[in-house]
Design an enzyme around this catalytic site. Structure first.
Site, short mmCIF file in Angstrom:
data_model
loop_
_atom_site.label_atom_id
_atom_site.label_comp_id
_atom_site.label_asym_id
_atom_site.label_seq_id
_atom_site.Cartn_x
_atom_site.Cartn_y
_atom_site.Cartn_z
N ASP A 18 4.31 19.10 14.87
CA ASP A 18 5.35 19.22 15.89
C ASP A 18 4.67 19.00 17.24
O ASP A 18 3.71 19.70 17.57
CB ASP A 18 5.98 20.61 15.83
N ARG A 52 6.23 14.09 9.38
CA ARG A 52 7.35 14.92 9.84
C ARG A 52 8.67 14.27 9.46
O ARG A 52 8.91 13.11 9.71
CB ARG A 52 7.29 15.10 11.35
#
Length: 161
Positions: free
Chosen positions: A96, A83
């Site tokens: 996420d 990420r």
């Protein structure tokens, strides 16, 4: 031990596998145990539509970590999955992890807001959450199953293994 719920999402690099791996990784956080996980649900992106669909799930954790320490571990797992937080808001991402609630606490700090903002309007959070903890009361918002029932979850489809 405290009870925390974590929203899990991915739309890059094999999203279903990313979500499965994240659930296993949550169970590996020191002082933390994953006690339940929802099925995976595929849904259109909430933000910009020029990206792949997301796969989402919710996990219940028992943890001895305080909320900020748990958030730090979640962000480390996101980084390990690739990420990049410098991308566009609500853009594509390999992983996420959102700290949705932590016990019945309400937290408003510069780096952490609990309950997570906007969850009462997100079927991709509430529908999976209702699978594992329908009676949980989100501080200031209400019962998970009631909030989920108030939303149109028609865009969600269950991911098969």
């Amino acid at each position: 031990m405290s009870r925390a719920f974590v929203g899990i999402g991915s739309n890059l690099d094999g999203p279903g596998a990313q979500v499965r791996a994240a659930i296993e990784a949550l169970d590996g956080i020191a002082g933390t145990r994953c006690v339940a996980a929802s099925r995976r649900h595929r849904n259109p992106p909430m933000g910009p539509t020029d990206q792949p669909d997301y796969v989402n799930a919710v996990a219940a954790l028992e943890t001895g970590l305080d909320p900020q320490a748990l958030l730090t571990r979640l962000q480390a797992l996101e980084a390990a999955a690739g990420r990049d937080r410098s991308g566009r808001r609500w853009g594509p991402r390999p992983l996420d992890l959102d700290l949705l609630v932590y016990d019945d606490r309400q937290i408003s700090a510069p780096a952490l807001t609990v309950p997570h903002p906007g969850i009462a309007q997100r079927a991709f959070v509430l529908v999976p959450w209702a699978e594992i903890a329908p009676d949980w009361r989100i501080p200031g918002l209400g019962q998970v199953s009631e909030l989920a029932a108030a939303l149109d979850g028609a865009e969600l489809t269950v991911e098969e293994d």
